[in-house]
Design a protein around this motif. Structure first.
Motif, PDB file in Angstrom:
ATOM      1  N   GLY A 282       0.813  -1.213   0.000  1.00 16.48           N
ATOM      2  CA  GLY A 282       0.000   0.000   0.000  1.00 16.48           C
ATOM      3  C   GLY A 282       0.845   1.261   0.000  1.00 16.48           C
ATOM      4  O   GLY A 282       0.383   2.322  -0.389  1.00 16.48           O
ATOM      5  N   ASP A 283       2.117   1.150   0.466  1.00 12.96           N
ATOM      6  CA  ASP A 283       3.010   2.323   0.452  1.00 12.96           C
ATOM      7  C   ASP A 283       3.566   2.515  -0.958  1.00 12.96           C
ATOM      8  O   ASP A 283       3.727   1.561  -1.710  1.00 12.96           O
ATOM      9  N   SER A 284       3.894   3.758  -1.290  1.00 15.59           N
ATOM     10  CA  SER A 284       4.525   4.018  -2.578  1.00 15.59           C
ATOM     11  C   SER A 284       6.046   3.941  -2.419  1.00 15.59           C
ATOM     12  O   SER A 284       6.597   4.456  -1.455  1.00 15.59           O
ATOM     13  N   PRO A 285       6.739   3.301  -3.383  1.00 19.31           N
ATOM     14  CA  PRO A 285       8.210   3.260  -3.331  1.00 19.31           C
ATOM     15  C   PRO A 285       8.831   4.651  -3.448  1.00 19.31           C
ATOM     16  O   PRO A 285      10.022   4.809  -3.215  1.00 19.31           O
ATOM     17  N   ASP A 286       8.025   5.660  -3.804  1.00 18.63           N
ATOM     18  CA  ASP A 286       8.555   7.031  -3.896  1.00 18.63           C
ATOM     19  C   ASP A 286       8.996   7.539  -2.532  1.00 18.63           C
ATOM     20  O   ASP A 286       9.771   8.483  -2.430  1.00 18.63           O
TER      21      ASP A 286
ATOM     22  N   LYS B 118      20.691  -0.974  -9.493  1.00 15.01           N
ATOM     23  CA  LYS B 118      21.772  -0.011  -9.740  1.00 15.01           C
ATOM     24  C   LYS B 118      21.312   1.439  -9.651  1.00 15.01           C
ATOM     25  O   LYS B 118      22.031   2.298  -9.175  1.00 15.01           O
ATOM     26  N   THR B 119      20.114   1.700 -10.142  1.00 18.13           N
ATOM     27  CA  THR B 119      19.649   3.082 -10.146  1.00 18.13           C
ATOM     28  C   THR B 119      18.471   3.243  -9.187  1.00 18.13           C
ATOM     29  O   THR B 119      17.846   2.259  -8.797  1.00 18.13           O
ATOM     30  N   ALA B 120      18.185   4.488  -8.849  1.00 14.11           N
ATOM     31  CA  ALA B 120      17.074   4.765  -7.939  1.00 14.11           C
ATOM     32  C   ALA B 120      15.758   4.312  -8.557  1.00 14.11           C
ATOM     33  O   ALA B 120      14.908   3.724  -7.889  1.00 14.11           O
ATOM     34  N   ALA B 121      15.607   4.536  -9.861  1.00 11.77           N
ATOM     35  CA  ALA B 121      14.359   4.154 -10.538  1.00 11.77           C
ATOM     36  C   ALA B 121      14.167   2.641 -10.491  1.00 11.77           C
ATOM     37  O   ALA B 121      13.085   2.130 -10.206  1.00 11.77           O
ATOM     38  N   GLU B 122      15.298   1.913 -10.745  1.00 15.22           N
ATOM     39  CA  GLU B 122      15.236   0.455 -10.725  1.00 15.22           C
ATOM     40  C   GLU B 122      14.906  -0.035  -9.312  1.00 15.22           C
ATOM     41  O   GLU B 122      14.124  -0.974  -9.131  1.00 15.22           O
ATOM     42  N   THR B 123      15.474   0.595  -8.307  1.00 17.37           N
ATOM     43  CA  THR B 123      15.246   0.205  -6.909  1.00 17.37           C
ATOM     44  C   THR B 123      13.770   0.329  -6.570  1.00 17.37           C
ATOM     45  O   THR B 123      13.179  -0.569  -5.975  1.00 17.37           O
ATOM     46  N   ARG B 124      13.175   1.458  -6.984  1.00 22.95           N
ATOM     47  CA  ARG B 124      11.750   1.670  -6.706  1.00 22.95           C
ATOM     48  C   ARG B 124      10.896   0.609  -7.396  1.00 22.95           C
ATOM     49  O   ARG B 124       9.949   0.086  -6.825  1.00 22.95           O
ATOM     50  N   GLU B 125      11.298   0.276  -8.610  1.00 22.08           N
ATOM     51  CA  GLU B 125      10.540  -0.704  -9.375  1.00 22.08           C
ATOM     52  C   GLU B 125      10.615  -2.089  -8.719  1.00 22.08           C
ATOM     53  O   GLU B 125       9.611  -2.776  -8.529  1.00 22.08           O
ATOM     54  N   VAL B 126      11.860  -2.473  -8.366  1.00 18.08           N
ATOM     55  CA  VAL B 126      12.084  -3.784  -7.747  1.00 18.08           C
ATOM     56  C   VAL B 126      11.331  -3.872  -6.416  1.00 18.08           C
ATOM     57  O   VAL B 126      10.668  -4.874  -6.114  1.00 18.08           O
TER      58      VAL B 126
ATOM     59  N   GLY C  13       8.705  -2.173  -5.416  1.00 16.85           N
ATOM     60  CA  GLY C  13       7.265  -2.192  -5.663  1.00 16.85           C
ATOM     61  C   GLY C  13       6.792  -3.579  -6.078  1.00 16.85           C
ATOM     62  O   GLY C  13       5.755  -4.057  -5.634  1.00 16.85           O
ATOM     63  N   LYS C  14       7.615  -4.245  -6.924  1.00 16.97           N
ATOM     64  CA  LYS C  14       7.252  -5.576  -7.399  1.00 16.97           C
ATOM     65  C   LYS C  14       7.350  -6.608  -6.288  1.00 16.97           C
ATOM     66  O   LYS C  14       6.619  -7.600  -6.274  1.00 16.97           O
ATOM     67  N   MET C  15       8.308  -6.400  -5.394  1.00 15.15           N
ATOM     68  CA  MET C  15       8.535  -7.396  -4.345  1.00 15.15           C
ATOM     69  C   MET C  15       7.393  -7.413  -3.325  1.00 15.15           C
ATOM     70  O   MET C  15       7.061  -8.459  -2.769  1.00 15.15           O
ATOM     71  N   LEU C  16       6.786  -6.261  -3.100  1.00  9.25           N
ATOM     72  CA  LEU C  16       5.665  -6.200  -2.154  1.00  9.25           C
ATOM     73  C   LEU C  16       4.509  -7.056  -2.665  1.00  9.25           C
ATOM     74  O   LEU C  16       4.118  -6.931  -3.830  1.00  9.25           O
ATOM     75  N   GLY C  17       4.004  -7.933  -1.819  1.00 13.09           N
ATOM     76  CA  GLY C  17       2.886  -8.776  -2.219  1.00 13.09           C
ATOM     77  C   GLY C  17       3.309 -10.071  -2.886  1.00 13.09           C
ATOM     78  O   GLY C  17       2.494 -10.955  -3.132  1.00 13.09           O
ATOM     79  N   MET C  18       4.626 -10.167  -3.191  1.00  8.03           N
ATOM     80  CA  MET C  18       5.164 -11.373  -3.821  1.00  8.03           C
ATOM     81  C   MET C  18       5.028 -12.575  -2.877  1.00  8.03           C
ATOM     82  O   MET C  18       5.051 -12.428  -1.669  1.00  8.03           O
TER      83      MET C  18
ATOM     84  N   VAL D  94       9.128  -4.493   2.845  1.00 10.33           N
ATOM     85  CA  VAL D  94      10.398  -4.561   2.129  1.00 10.33           C
ATOM     86  C   VAL D  94      11.359  -3.546   2.733  1.00 10.33           C
ATOM     87  O   VAL D  94      10.977  -2.416   3.019  1.00 10.33           O
ATOM     88  N   LEU D  95      12.595  -3.990   2.954  1.00  4.66           N
ATOM     89  CA  LEU D  95      13.641  -3.112   3.490  1.00  4.66           C
ATOM     90  C   LEU D  95      14.585  -2.745   2.348  1.00  4.66           C
ATOM     91  O   LEU D  95      15.003  -3.611   1.583  1.00  4.66           O
ATOM     92  N   VAL D  96      14.892  -1.446   2.221  1.00  4.87           N
ATOM     93  CA  VAL D  96      15.850  -1.014   1.205  1.00  4.87           C
ATOM     94  C   VAL D  96      17.044  -0.359   1.885  1.00  4.87           C
ATOM     95  O   VAL D  96      16.882   0.506   2.750  1.00  4.87           O
TER      96      VAL D  96
END
Lengths: 302, 386
Positions: free
Chosen positions: B29-33, B64-72, B74-79, B96-98
């Motif tokens: 429910g949280d945004s990776p932003d 590697k990048t901030a955009a990729e981190t947010r994407e990964v 976001g995808k991991m949540l609910g997995m 998820v912990l970053v």
């Protein structure tokens, strides 16, 4: 003979005036146990269940000559009561309390070991156990007295109701018990299987021993090594928790399979290798003991 | 109670144990932003579940990048994660912990455990970290270092030094390591833990010592003196388990269809074993405790019936101090109260058992009685199959 308790045992009860302490002390008195008094700090001088109440264990021992203690003190204070009982010179300390933090028991164990190394005769049974009973002589615990019968089978167990189950089967077979010891279900405890087996081996009244183990720890494996080497009396065993999922605590803090150790299979294998008759079906343990002891009793003309 | 990685690292932080720089923890429910990704990266995204073997199962990913981190993230949540420690079941990733990733030069295994035989804590370590300690113990027991600890004195200076030498810690990190090891033992003792594990403890390419994972298991019996811990949710427990705990019933959900109500933990375990032997599977472990009165039995029935898998209920109670006739009345009253619709098998034994059986027989309830645990288990299995 018997182990730990007999008709000469003088008991004091810690937490004597509390709800649990009062109820079970009354039951022990009705069974015929010689409870000579109790300890409740701040209530010294009063009388409870017709027995004197003392502020400290030292006062109680001095006035009554007690040699054993039964503890019903709530978990946050129970470890301190065990140490107080040991300090007062009591040689058998039975702690019923369930839920004592493990780290408290680590500290208790360290001090009791130091006392024993210094030559003191002190044995802790429990915590988180039903207690000890020598049928017809002394009941120090929460077990129902009437299911027991004086006899020649020694029983030692990590679980309360499983002990009653085994006792009841033995009694129903027309046999009886020398002493029944509940060592409790905590990971750090006083007496373990090995200690109890040594006492039963040395006790002339005991002709056979039932040990009821469960998953977790290595006490059953340690006992198996002793049985193989030293034990001449027949031993019958059951290990609870064959179907318990690993990593989950099954009620008892000690009953947990961690990192592949403490499994049911390893315990049963060790016990079988040591010559123990291990029953898979708990309902069969009384019959197994009777099959061994009854022909012997017949031959001896009993 | 088992703590999640980030909760364990919060504890580490209080003891000055170095961990990776945290960029945030996000929940379903949280945004990776919301992640604070202002460094130069790379980042590591880790599923917060209570099972080892996350990495192999896809629960730990580098980006590697901030955009990729947010994407990964976001995808991991609910997995759904299945690892070698989840017994074939899937765990849903709820958090998820970053963190900022590091370059790993060396991995070390270190933990503090309760050595039950010694009745004291013990430090377990190995120069070969990263892999599972169980595998290492089985394959190369000589590579495992054990140091017994006095729970009152903590890890002594010479013991910490000995560990550092045995693990071949470089001179540059030597004193950091001895401080770390002593702190780890303090975490264990002061938090009433039964396990504190860092796997791996890492020496980074830029020669720093960092705990990149944490695993802490605490003693439920000591929660009364750790109010902060007691207030946290037990992540391992299911909703029914949490509810049972709240009303003083010891319940653990299992996979089968035979609901079990037993008094005493040992007898409850033995009952599950006997059901299995009779060809069935228990739906739960349930210890009603010593005072099996109407109220407690009613609550236990309600808890058992919350599990939709339950096709039959087996009650196995050894009446000791609590007499069988009282227990029987309790079972009758409670079954009526909850409107029990599945078959019920009752085995009572102990004080006033005949009176108890009579009460059950005359209750008008559709139930079967059994004289032994074995008979009860067989009847329950047969009832569940009908």
């Amino acid at each position: 003979m018997s182990i730990l308790l007999n008709k000469k045992t003088k008991l004091i009860v810690h937490g004597f005036t509390g709800a649990q302490g009062s109820f079970h002390a009354q039951q022990c008195l009705e069974y015929g146990s010689d409870i000579v008094g109790g300890v409740t700090p701040g209530k010294g001088g009063a009388e409870h269940l017709g027995k004197p109440v003392f502020n400290t264990a030292r006062d109680a021992v001095k006035a009554t000559g007690a040699d054993a203690s039964l503890i019903f003190v709530p978990p946050p204070y129970a470890a301190d009561s065990i140490l107080e009982a040991a300090d007062a010179g009591l040689s058998v300390i039975i702690c019923i309390t369930e839920g004592i933090p493990v780290m408290d028991m680590v500290r208790v164990k360290k001090r009791l070991t130091a006392l024993r190394n210094a030559g003191r005769d002190v044995t802790l049974v429990g915590p988180n156990c039903p207690g000890v009973i020598t049928p017809g002589e002394c009941k120090a615990g929460i077990m129902p007295g009437y299911i027991h019968k004086k006899g020649s089978v020694g029983i030692v167990s990590r679980s309360g109701t499983l002990t009653y189950e085994a006792v009841w089967q033995v009694t129903s077979q027309g046999l009886g018990q020398s002493t029944v010891v509940g060592i409790g279900g905590d990971p750090v405890q006083g007496m373990n299987f090995l200690d109890a087996l040594k006492l039963f081996q040395a006790d002339p009244q005991t002709e056979a021993v039932i040990m009821i183990g469960e998953i977790g720890g290595s006490a059953e494996e340690d006992a198996a090594r002793y049985i193989k080497k030293e034990m001449t009396k027949p031993v019958f065993g059951f290990v609870a928790g064959k179907t318990a999922p690993p990593g989950r605590r099954m009620g008892h803090a000690g009953a947990i399979v961690e990192g592949g150790s403490g499994t049911h299979a390893s315990k049963v294998e060790a016990l079988k290798k040591a010559g123990v008759t291990v029953v898979d079906n708990l309902s069969e343990i009384g019959g197994a003991v009777a099959a061994k002891l009854k022909p012997k009793a017949k031959a001896a003309g009993r | 109670m088992k703590l999640l990685e980030y909760e364990g690292k919060d504890v580490f932080a209080r003891y000055g144990i170095p961990t990776l720089k945290r960029c945030g923890v996000i929940r379903i429910g949280d945004s990776p932003d919301g992640l604070a990704l202002d460094g130069k990266g790379p980042w590591v995204v880790k599923a917060q579940v209570l099972a080892g073997g996350r990495g192999k199962a896809g629960g730990v990913k580098l980006a590697k990048t901030a955009a990729e981190t947010r994407e990964v993230a976001g995808k991991m949540l609910g997995m759904k994660l299945v690892t070698h420690q989840t017994q074939g079941k899937a765990l849903t990733v709820e958090e998820v912990l970053v963190e900022e990733a590091c370059d790993i030069a060396r991995e070390i295994y270190i933990s503090v455990v309760l050595d039950r035989r010694a009745g004291a804590p013990s430090v377990i370590a190995s120069a070969e970290g990263g892999m599972s300690i169980e595998e290492l113990a089985a394959g190369h027991p000589e590579k495992i270092i054990r140091v017994p600890v006095d729970a009152e004195a903590g890890l002594l200076e010479f013991q910490a030094r000995q560990l550092a030498f045995d693990l071949k810690i470089p001179k540059k990190n030597f004193s950091d390591f001895t401080e770390f090891a002593k702190s780890l033992v303090r975490v264990f003792i002061e938090n009433d833990a039964s396990l504190v594990e860092v796997n791996p403890l890492v020496l980074t390419a830029d020669e720093k010592l960092v705990a990149i994972d944490s695993k802490i298991v605490t003693d439920d019996n000591a929660l009364f003196r750790h109010k902060d811990q007691a207030a946290k949710p037990d992540h391992e427990a299911s909703d029914i388990e949490r509810e049972a705990k709240g009303i003083g019933i010891n319940y653990i959900g299992l996979d089968g269809d035979i609901g079990c109500m037993v008094n005493g933990a040992g007898l409850a375990m033995a009952t599950l074993d006997t059901v299995k032997m009779a060809g069935g599977d228990a739906a739960n472990f349930l210890d009603v405790g010593g005072g099996a009165n109407v109220e407690q039995i009613t609550k236990a029935f309600q808890i058992i019936l919350k599990d939709p898998k339950v096709k039959a209920v087996l009650v196995n109670i050894f009446g000791g101090i609590m007499k069988c006739d009282n227990i029987a009345s309790g079972v009758v009253e409670a079954s009526k109260k909850v409107g029990l619709a599945v078959p019920l098998v009752v085995r009572l034994e102990g004080t006033r058992v005949n009176e108890g059986k009579e009460i059950l027989a005359r209750s008008g309830l559709k139930l079967e009685q059994a004289d032994s645990l074995w008979e009860a288990a067989q009847k329950a299995v047969a009832a569940a199959r009908r």
